[in-house]
Design a protein around this motif. Structure first.
Motif, PDB file in Angstrom:
ATOM      1  N   ASP A   3       0.829  -1.209   0.000  1.00 55.25           N
ATOM      2  CA  ASP A   3       0.000   0.000   0.000  1.00 55.25           C
ATOM      3  C   ASP A   3       0.862   1.257   0.000  1.00 55.25           C
ATOM      4  O   ASP A   3       0.568   2.229  -0.703  1.00 55.25           O
ATOM      5  N   ILE A   6       2.282   1.730  -3.505  1.00 50.95           N
ATOM      6  CA  ILE A   6       1.288   2.232  -4.459  1.00 50.95           C
ATOM      7  C   ILE A   6       1.051   3.727  -4.255  1.00 50.95           C
ATOM      8  O   ILE A   6       1.065   4.515  -5.208  1.00 50.95           O
ATOM      9  N   ALA A  10       2.136   6.547  -6.948  1.00 45.81           N
ATOM     10  CA  ALA A  10       1.111   7.383  -7.579  1.00 45.81           C
ATOM     11  C   ALA A  10       1.386   8.867  -7.340  1.00 45.81           C
ATOM     12  O   ALA A  10       1.296   9.690  -8.261  1.00 45.81           O
ATOM     13  N   THR A  46       5.019   0.303 -10.443  1.00 48.50           N
ATOM     14  CA  THR A  46       3.610   0.672 -10.318  1.00 48.50           C
ATOM     15  C   THR A  46       3.320   1.858 -11.229  1.00 48.50           C
ATOM     16  O   THR A  46       4.192   2.690 -11.487  1.00 48.50           O
ATOM     17  N   GLY A  50      -2.106   2.563  -9.769  1.00 44.96           N
ATOM     18  CA  GLY A  50      -1.826   1.731  -8.606  1.00 44.96           C
ATOM     19  C   GLY A  50      -1.656   0.262  -8.928  1.00 44.96           C
ATOM     20  O   GLY A  50      -1.667  -0.583  -8.030  1.00 44.96           O
TER      21      GLY A  50
END
Length: 260
Positions: A3, A6, A10, A46, A50
């Protein structure tokens, strides 16, 4: 860690959106490699959506493609522990180093093992197939036996042959034996060149290569070959090397016995 990766990726891609060229695709990538380069690289990618890809690769992404805006990774310790665990499961001890950056297409990272977002993987594999490329697609050709061979011979010597994986190929550096008198070295290499030519003519997947600076070895080469990674078990290169030496030594003995 996933997490965090990601969200980190991003936001980082968004941060530099106006500074990276629109005509290229971009991933945020984090990779972990061994300080002594004795084990493949663990690479994560990534995109802004995501979607994550995880791969074991021959080299770091920054070595084979455009790498922009490197940054510090806050979850570095988690990545190091994951890398250590992967290596330990295969019987290796590593000293992990973590790096990250935005990487830009064309994507030239080859993969021995590939997992992650299936939709993104299928997209990248399809793109490679229509272009006739073999980077991430290499993972489809790597059997368990080939993977074990790569791990056990990754950038190391075995019976006079130094195996050097690079992208979707493996370079085989065949060492000039120690103890060859200086005045005979050139002749050894010349005869090996003839034998290498015959080998290449016989097997169309074998190509000539040379000692790459990245190999980091000082030994003299008898000859250097390269083959597609997925073909590494198709020939017994240890036996080929020994046959080369026997044939060379036979020719040398005949020359030594010449009378003038």
């Amino acid at each position: 860690m996933k997490d965090e990766f990601i969200l980190d990726g991003a936001s980082y891609l968004k941060k530099y959106k106006d500074k990276i060229a629109d005509e290229f695709d971009h991933f945020y990538s984090v990779w972990v490699y061994d300080k002594y380069e004795k084990f493949p690289v663990l690479s994560y990618f990534t995109d802004q959506e995501g979607r994550v890809i995880r791969a074991l690769t021959p080299e770091t992404p920054s070595k084979v493609m455009s790498s922009l805006y490197p940054k510090q990774v806050e979850y570095e310790n988690e990545l190091k522990e994951e890398y250590k665990k992967i290596a330990e499961e295969k019987g290796f001890v590593v000293e992990p180093i973590v790096k990250s950056s935005i990487v830009q297409s064309p994507f030239k990272v080859c993969a021995y093992k590939l997992s992650g977002d299936e939709r993104l993987i299928k997209k990248l594999l399809f793109s490679e197939k229509i272009k006739g490329l073999n980077y991430f697609s290499l993972s489809e050709k790597i059997t368990d036996e080939i993977f074990e061979f790569i791990l056990n011979n990754y950038k190391k010597y075995d019976e006079g042959i130094f195996y050097f994986p690079y992208m979707n190929e493996i370079h085989l550096f065949m060492k000039l034996p120690e103890g060859v008198p200086t005045e005979w070295k050139s002749l050894y290499i010349d005869i090996a060149r003839v034998l290498k030519t015959k080998l290449i003519e016989k097997y169309d997947f074998v190509e000539s290569s040379y000692k790459l600076p990245e190999m980091g070895i000082k030994d003299h080469a008898l000859c250097v070959l390269k083959i597609p990674t997925n073909k590494i078990l198709d020939l017994d290169f240890k036996n080929i090397y020994q046959q080369f030496l026997k044939k060379i030594e036979k020719q040398i003995e005949e020359i030594r016995s010449l009378e003038i």
